[in-house]
Design an enzyme around this catalytic site. Structure first.
Site, PDB file in Angstrom:
ATOM      1  N   LYS A 128       4.944   5.655  -3.298  1.00 32.30           N
ATOM      2  CA  LYS A 128       4.829   6.867  -2.712  1.00 32.30           C
ATOM      3  C   LYS A 128       3.868   8.049  -3.463  1.00 32.30           C
ATOM      4  CE  LYS A 128       6.331   6.869   0.670  1.00 32.30           C
ATOM      5  NZ  LYS A 128       5.668   6.129   1.778  1.00 32.30           N
ATOM      6  N   GLY A 129       2.942   7.464  -4.062  1.00 31.17           N
ATOM      7  CA  GLY A 129       2.184   8.434  -5.080  1.00 31.17           C
ATOM      8  C   GLY A 129       0.710   8.574  -4.196  1.00 31.17           C
ATOM      9  N   THR A 181      -0.983   5.128  -3.436  1.00 27.78           N
ATOM     10  CA  THR A 181      -1.610   3.870  -3.892  1.00 27.78           C
ATOM     11  C   THR A 181      -2.694   3.547  -2.533  1.00 27.78           C
ATOM     12  OG1 THR A 181       0.327   2.902  -3.484  1.00 27.78           O
ATOM     13  CG2 THR A 181      -0.065   3.427  -5.783  1.00 27.78           C
ATOM     14  N   ARG A 182      -1.646   3.240  -1.495  1.00 23.95           N
ATOM     15  CA  ARG A 182      -2.443   2.653  -0.464  1.00 23.95           C
ATOM     16  C   ARG A 182      -3.903   3.413  -0.182  1.00 23.95           C
ATOM     17  NH1 ARG A 182      -3.429  -1.747   1.793  1.00 23.95           N
ATOM     18  NH2 ARG A 182      -1.257  -2.390   1.259  1.00 23.95           N
ATOM     19  N   ARG A 212       4.636  11.026   6.851  1.00 20.29           N
ATOM     20  CA  ARG A 212       5.862  11.256   7.492  1.00 20.29           C
ATOM     21  C   ARG A 212       6.234  12.562   7.132  1.00 20.29           C
ATOM     22  NH1 ARG A 212       7.766   6.054   5.417  1.00 20.29           N
ATOM     23  NH2 ARG A 212       8.118   4.721   6.969  1.00 20.29           N
ATOM     24  N   THR A 213       6.816  13.199   8.033  1.00 22.59           N
ATOM     25  CA  THR A 213       7.488  14.731   7.727  1.00 22.59           C
ATOM     26  C   THR A 213       8.911  14.432   6.968  1.00 22.59           C
ATOM     27  OG1 THR A 213       6.817  15.334  10.072  1.00 22.59           O
ATOM     28  CG2 THR A 213       8.318  16.726   8.938  1.00 22.59           C
ATOM     29  N   HIS A 214       8.639  15.143   5.780  1.00 21.97           N
ATOM     30  CA  HIS A 214       9.831  14.871   4.827  1.00 21.97           C
ATOM     31  C   HIS A 214      11.086  15.663   5.169  1.00 21.97           C
ATOM     32  CE1 HIS A 214       6.946  14.306   1.092  1.00 21.97           C
ATOM     33  NE2 HIS A 214       7.088  13.309   1.966  1.00 21.97           N
TER      34      HIS A 214
END
EC number: 2.8.2.-
Length: 280
Positions: A37-38, A40-41, A245-247
């Protein structure tokens, strides 16, 4: 008589697009090792636009889950490259895997490592948001974050919290690799200045700065940059639905407590890598 080349398995033949691609399958010279979740993709999708880079699209999880399958299995997954091209793979869980640094070092001590980091509090919320989308009945973010909220005792055994303790994980890597072989990408700057961050990645990999401002446009709906055209289709390419995504809304007081918790780790991380990510 020269040895015949190993017969390709039917799976490999099936995977080969059309006529046989020139080049050889090589072990990766560079690996995006973290963090989940940094961003990377995004780094992988952006860097593979470069003509001198070939990247594996899926996460092989070799150095954490599939190590017993051996290096030849790992190599067989890689895209074919010419001598002038670099092979790259990404598996963000490597960064927090105790054995990964030693295993990668044993493959090649020259491996270049890329770590995409992001404010650990936002990263944890993003991680939780992703899990929640798959398992809607998990406890609240707050409930998972603390062992005792009134005492401010953070539960460091929860993966979403633990991953963001970057300074702790980095120590394992520095036992095997010099800092000069690890490049840190700011997940925040990847959004605000993708060309600038990718310029540094290209320098680190020792390839020409081909990916520049011209490659990006900002997608207002998604809230992050997209590629004007992708490697394969020549059409604009944004990351999939699971990105951006909306957190979940989190009580500001919880956020404050977590910021306090991470502060000493962040400061130690900045000092170790010689880079201030401005998460305070």
């Amino acid at each position: 008589r020269p040895q015949r080349r190993r017969q390709e398995t039917s799976a490999e033949v099936a995977a080969a697009p059309g006529p046989a691609r020139p080049g050889t399958k090589r072990l990766p010279q560079a690996i995006v090792v973290g963090v989940k979740k940094g961003g990377t993709r995004a780094v992988l999708e952006f860097i593979r636009v470069h003509p001198d880079v070939r990247a594996l699209g899926t996460e092989p999880h070799f150095f954490d889950r599939n190590y017993d399958r051996g290096l030849e299995w790992y190599r067989s997954l890689m895209p074919r490259t010419l001598d002038s091209q670099i092979t790259v793979e990404k598996t963000p869980s490597y960064f927090v895997t105790k054995e990964a640094p030693r295993r990668i070092f044993n493959m090649s001590r020259d491996t270049k490592l890329i770590v995409v980091v992001r404010n650990p509090v936002t990263r944890a919320i993003s991680d939780y948001t992703q899990t929640l989308s798959k398992k809607p009945d998990i406890p609240t973010f707050e409930g998972l974050s603390f062992r005792n909220r009134s005492l401010g005792l953070v539960d460091t055994s929860w993966n979403a919290i633990r991953i963001g303790m970057y300074a702790v994980h980095l120590e394992s890597w520095l036992q095997y690799f010099p800092l000069s072989q690890i490049h840190f990408v700011s997940g925040e700057k990847l959004i605000t200045d993708p060309a600038g961050e990718m310029g540094k990645v290209q320098d680190f990999l020792g390839i020409k700065r081909v990916i520049t401002d011209k490659h990006f446009y900002f997608n207002k709906t998604k809230g992050f940059p997209c590629l004007k055209k992708s490697e394969s289709s020549g059409l604009p390419r944004c990351l999939g639905k699971s990105k951006g995504r909306t957190h979940v809304q989190i009580d500001p007081e919880v956020i404050e407590q977590l910021r306090d918790f991470y502060r000493p780790y962040n400061i130690k991380f900045y000092e170790t890598v010689g880079q201030d990510f401005r998460w305070e």
